[in-house]
Scaffold this motif. Sequence first.
Motif, PDB file in Angstrom:
ATOM      1  N   ILE A  18       0.839  -1.399   0.048  1.00 51.29           N
ATOM      2  CA  ILE A  18      -0.051   0.048   0.017  1.00 51.29           C
ATOM      3  C   ILE A  18       0.838   1.228   0.157  1.00 51.29           C
ATOM      4  O   ILE A  18       0.474   2.391  -0.332  1.00 51.29           O
ATOM      5  CB  ILE A  18      -0.851   0.060   1.178  1.00 51.29           C
ATOM      6  N   THR A  19       1.981   1.303   0.315  1.00 50.38           N
ATOM      7  CA  THR A  19       3.090   2.550   0.396  1.00 50.38           C
ATOM      8  C   THR A  19       3.331   2.739  -0.850  1.00 50.38           C
ATOM      9  O   THR A  19       3.441   1.853  -1.715  1.00 50.38           O
ATOM     10  CB  THR A  19       4.389   1.865   1.333  1.00 50.38           C
ATOM     11  N   PRO A  20       3.315   3.787  -1.238  1.00 49.43           N
ATOM     12  CA  PRO A  20       3.773   4.474  -2.490  1.00 49.43           C
ATOM     13  C   PRO A  20       5.114   4.802  -2.906  1.00 49.43           C
ATOM     14  O   PRO A  20       5.522   5.833  -3.044  1.00 49.43           O
ATOM     15  CB  PRO A  20       2.700   5.677  -2.774  1.00 49.43           C
ATOM     16  N   ILE A  21       5.948   3.623  -2.202  1.00 48.41           N
ATOM     17  CA  ILE A  21       7.354   3.751  -2.491  1.00 48.41           C
ATOM     18  C   ILE A  21       7.757   3.253  -3.709  1.00 48.41           C
ATOM     19  O   ILE A  21       7.098   1.943  -4.456  1.00 48.41           O
ATOM     20  CB  ILE A  21       8.201   2.947  -1.192  1.00 48.41           C
ATOM     21  N   PRO A  22       8.616   4.065  -4.616  1.00 47.58           N
ATOM     22  CA  PRO A  22       9.014   3.601  -5.949  1.00 47.58           C
ATOM     23  C   PRO A  22       9.995   2.192  -5.547  1.00 47.58           C
ATOM     24  O   PRO A  22      10.544   1.911  -4.652  1.00 47.58           O
ATOM     25  CB  PRO A  22      10.058   4.566  -6.338  1.00 47.58           C
ATOM     26  N   GLY A  23       9.702   1.207  -6.681  1.00 42.60           N
ATOM     27  CA  GLY A  23      10.493   0.054  -6.655  1.00 42.60           C
ATOM     28  C   GLY A  23       9.656  -1.072  -6.844  1.00 42.60           C
ATOM     29  O   GLY A  23       8.341  -0.894  -7.112  1.00 42.60           O
ATOM     30  N   ILE A 113       1.289   0.209 -11.816  1.00 38.15           N
ATOM     31  CA  ILE A 113       0.452   1.336 -11.954  1.00 38.15           C
ATOM     32  C   ILE A 113       0.468   2.430 -10.661  1.00 38.15           C
ATOM     33  O   ILE A 113       0.391   1.806  -9.543  1.00 38.15           O
ATOM     34  CB  ILE A 113      -0.984   0.834 -12.049  1.00 38.15           C
ATOM     35  N   PRO A 114       0.916   3.325 -11.082  1.00 43.33           N
ATOM     36  CA  PRO A 114       1.289   4.575 -10.037  1.00 43.33           C
ATOM     37  C   PRO A 114      -0.026   4.768  -9.096  1.00 43.33           C
ATOM     38  O   PRO A 114      -1.114   5.019  -9.614  1.00 43.33           O
ATOM     39  CB  PRO A 114       1.682   5.768 -10.545  1.00 43.33           C
ATOM     40  N   PHE A 115       0.034   4.637  -7.993  1.00 43.18           N
ATOM     41  CA  PHE A 115      -1.160   4.769  -6.858  1.00 43.18           C
ATOM     42  C   PHE A 115      -2.367   3.812  -7.095  1.00 43.18           C
ATOM     43  O   PHE A 115      -3.264   4.019  -6.666  1.00 43.18           O
ATOM     44  CB  PHE A 115      -1.290   6.312  -6.597  1.00 43.18           C
ATOM     45  N   GLY A 116      -1.928   2.717  -7.802  1.00 42.27           N
ATOM     46  CA  GLY A 116      -3.175   1.807  -8.140  1.00 42.27           C
ATOM     47  C   GLY A 116      -3.358   0.811  -7.298  1.00 42.27           C
ATOM     48  O   GLY A 116      -4.174  -0.023  -7.507  1.00 42.27           O
ATOM     49  N   ASN A 117      -2.500   0.672  -6.128  1.00 42.88           N
ATOM     50  CA  ASN A 117      -2.557  -0.351  -5.116  1.00 42.88           C
ATOM     51  C   ASN A 117      -3.614   0.127  -3.982  1.00 42.88           C
ATOM     52  O   ASN A 117      -3.978  -0.889  -3.373  1.00 42.88           O
ATOM     53  CB  ASN A 117      -1.326  -0.653  -4.544  1.00 42.88           C
ATOM     54  N   GLY A 144     -16.972  -6.742  -2.474  1.00 42.94           N
ATOM     55  CA  GLY A 144     -17.588  -5.546  -3.141  1.00 42.94           C
ATOM     56  C   GLY A 144     -16.360  -4.425  -3.426  1.00 42.94           C
ATOM     57  O   GLY A 144     -16.205  -4.107  -4.446  1.00 42.94           O
ATOM     58  N   LEU A 145     -15.485  -4.407  -2.530  1.00 42.87           N
ATOM     59  CA  LEU A 145     -14.349  -3.588  -2.759  1.00 42.87           C
ATOM     60  C   LEU A 145     -13.214  -4.285  -3.831  1.00 42.87           C
ATOM     61  O   LEU A 145     -12.517  -3.525  -4.692  1.00 42.87           O
ATOM     62  CB  LEU A 145     -13.581  -3.645  -1.528  1.00 42.87           C
ATOM     63  N   SER A 146     -13.373  -5.625  -4.088  1.00 41.50           N
ATOM     64  CA  SER A 146     -12.562  -6.138  -4.851  1.00 41.50           C
ATOM     65  C   SER A 146     -13.162  -5.943  -6.327  1.00 41.50           C
ATOM     66  O   SER A 146     -12.332  -5.624  -7.317  1.00 41.50           O
ATOM     67  CB  SER A 146     -12.575  -7.825  -4.620  1.00 41.50           C
ATOM     68  N   PHE A 147     -14.491  -6.115  -6.410  1.00 41.46           N
ATOM     69  CA  PHE A 147     -15.039  -5.755  -7.746  1.00 41.46           C
ATOM     70  C   PHE A 147     -14.894  -4.261  -8.085  1.00 41.46           C
ATOM     71  O   PHE A 147     -14.242  -3.940  -9.130  1.00 41.46           O
ATOM     72  CB  PHE A 147     -16.624  -5.793  -7.526  1.00 41.46           C
ATOM     73  N   LEU A 148     -14.711  -3.419  -7.218  1.00 41.92           N
ATOM     74  CA  LEU A 148     -14.552  -1.996  -7.426  1.00 41.92           C
ATOM     75  C   LEU A 148     -12.989  -1.640  -7.939  1.00 41.92           C
ATOM     76  O   LEU A 148     -12.613  -0.952  -8.724  1.00 41.92           O
ATOM     77  CB  LEU A 148     -14.761  -1.167  -6.109  1.00 41.92           C
ATOM     78  N   ALA A 149     -12.104  -2.526  -7.277  1.00 50.03           N
ATOM     79  CA  ALA A 149     -10.792  -2.261  -7.348  1.00 50.03           C
ATOM     80  C   ALA A 149     -10.654  -3.003  -8.905  1.00 50.03           C
ATOM     81  O   ALA A 149      -9.642  -2.340  -9.790  1.00 50.03           O
ATOM     82  CB  ALA A 149      -9.940  -3.181  -6.532  1.00 50.03           C
ATOM     83  N   ILE A 150     -11.102  -4.000  -9.288  1.00 56.25           N
ATOM     84  CA  ILE A 150     -10.976  -4.607 -10.518  1.00 56.25           C
ATOM     85  C   ILE A 150     -11.372  -3.297 -11.805  1.00 56.25           C
ATOM     86  O   ILE A 150     -11.023  -3.226 -12.723  1.00 56.25           O
ATOM     87  CB  ILE A 150     -11.660  -6.018 -10.659  1.00 56.25           C
ATOM     88  N   VAL A 151     -12.683  -2.865 -11.543  1.00 48.46           N
ATOM     89  CA  VAL A 151     -13.181  -2.186 -12.376  1.00 48.46           C
ATOM     90  C   VAL A 151     -12.299  -0.826 -12.355  1.00 48.46           C
ATOM     91  O   VAL A 151     -11.958  -0.304 -13.501  1.00 48.46           O
ATOM     92  CB  VAL A 151     -14.678  -1.794 -12.030  1.00 48.46           C
ATOM     93  N   ALA A 152     -11.736  -0.228 -11.278  1.00 50.55           N
ATOM     94  CA  ALA A 152     -10.961   0.798 -11.319  1.00 50.55           C
ATOM     95  C   ALA A 152      -9.754   0.647 -12.087  1.00 50.55           C
ATOM     96  O   ALA A 152      -9.208   1.436 -12.848  1.00 50.55           O
ATOM     97  CB  ALA A 152     -10.590   1.528  -9.919  1.00 50.55           C
ATOM     98  N   THR A 153      -9.296  -0.571 -12.051  1.00 52.13           N
ATOM     99  CA  THR A 153      -7.716  -0.898 -12.697  1.00 52.13           C
ATOM    100  C   THR A 153      -8.112  -0.942 -14.109  1.00 52.13           C
ATOM    101  O   THR A 153      -7.204  -0.454 -14.883  1.00 52.13           O
ATOM    102  CB  THR A 153      -7.286  -2.269 -11.997  1.00 52.13           C
ATOM    103  N   PHE A 154      -9.067  -1.455 -14.575  1.00 52.50           N
ATOM    104  CA  PHE A 154      -9.437  -1.649 -15.737  1.00 52.50           C
ATOM    105  C   PHE A 154      -9.795  -0.407 -16.488  1.00 52.50           C
ATOM    106  O   PHE A 154      -9.268  -0.165 -17.585  1.00 52.50           O
ATOM    107  CB  PHE A 154     -10.562  -2.682 -15.995  1.00 52.50           C
ATOM    108  N   GLY A 155     -10.492   0.581 -15.554  1.00 49.85           N
ATOM    109  CA  GLY A 155     -10.537   1.940 -16.079  1.00 49.85           C
ATOM    110  C   GLY A 155      -9.264   2.705 -16.271  1.00 49.85           C
ATOM    111  O   GLY A 155      -9.097   3.413 -17.492  1.00 49.85           O
TER     112      GLY A 155
END
Length: 173
Positions: A18-23, A113-117, A144-155
């Motif tokens: 969840i941390t937005p650390i590069p790498g 995906i930057p900040f996609g996690n 429900g959150l999983s579905f939202l995450a999958i849809v957001a990622t495809f978006g």
Amino acid sequence: MGQTGTSFLILFLALPAITPIPGPFGMVFGTVLALISLQIMAGRQTIWLPGILSRRRLSHSIISNIVRYAAPIIKRAESFMRRDRLAAFTGHSVQMLLGIPIFLLAVIIALPIPFGNLIPVLALIVIAVALMERDGLITLIGLGLSFLAIVATFGLIYAGSSLLAGIRASIFS
């Protein structure tokens, strides 16, 4: 530790992603989570880890710090939890089926995906805690959150590919 140990392992591996650390953090933790999800789908009660990982032990100070910082959050979360609520969504068969969204979320976490996690990790945390507490309602919220995450990622992928196609078209025209 059985189901609780598996859930804790999911939680333990999801949090660093969840941390937005590069790498390569997302790729590493996402890949390990994907391998664990395959074992969950196969119905394993305990997770097999390579010898180099299974022989490792956490020091007392690390466990103490985790407990000290996590205890207030866990206490607050447990006030919403009810063991065996909607118990049909907490059994072994359901856990095997939950391996599918856990796998998809793990693959999403591994994508660069930057900040996609954020949403996928949040969904994994909710699913892991729901399985630990055996609360079917929270499991459904995690789905429900999983579905939202999958849809957001495809978006995000669609928007990114459309943007790149537009840039490519303007450069080569």
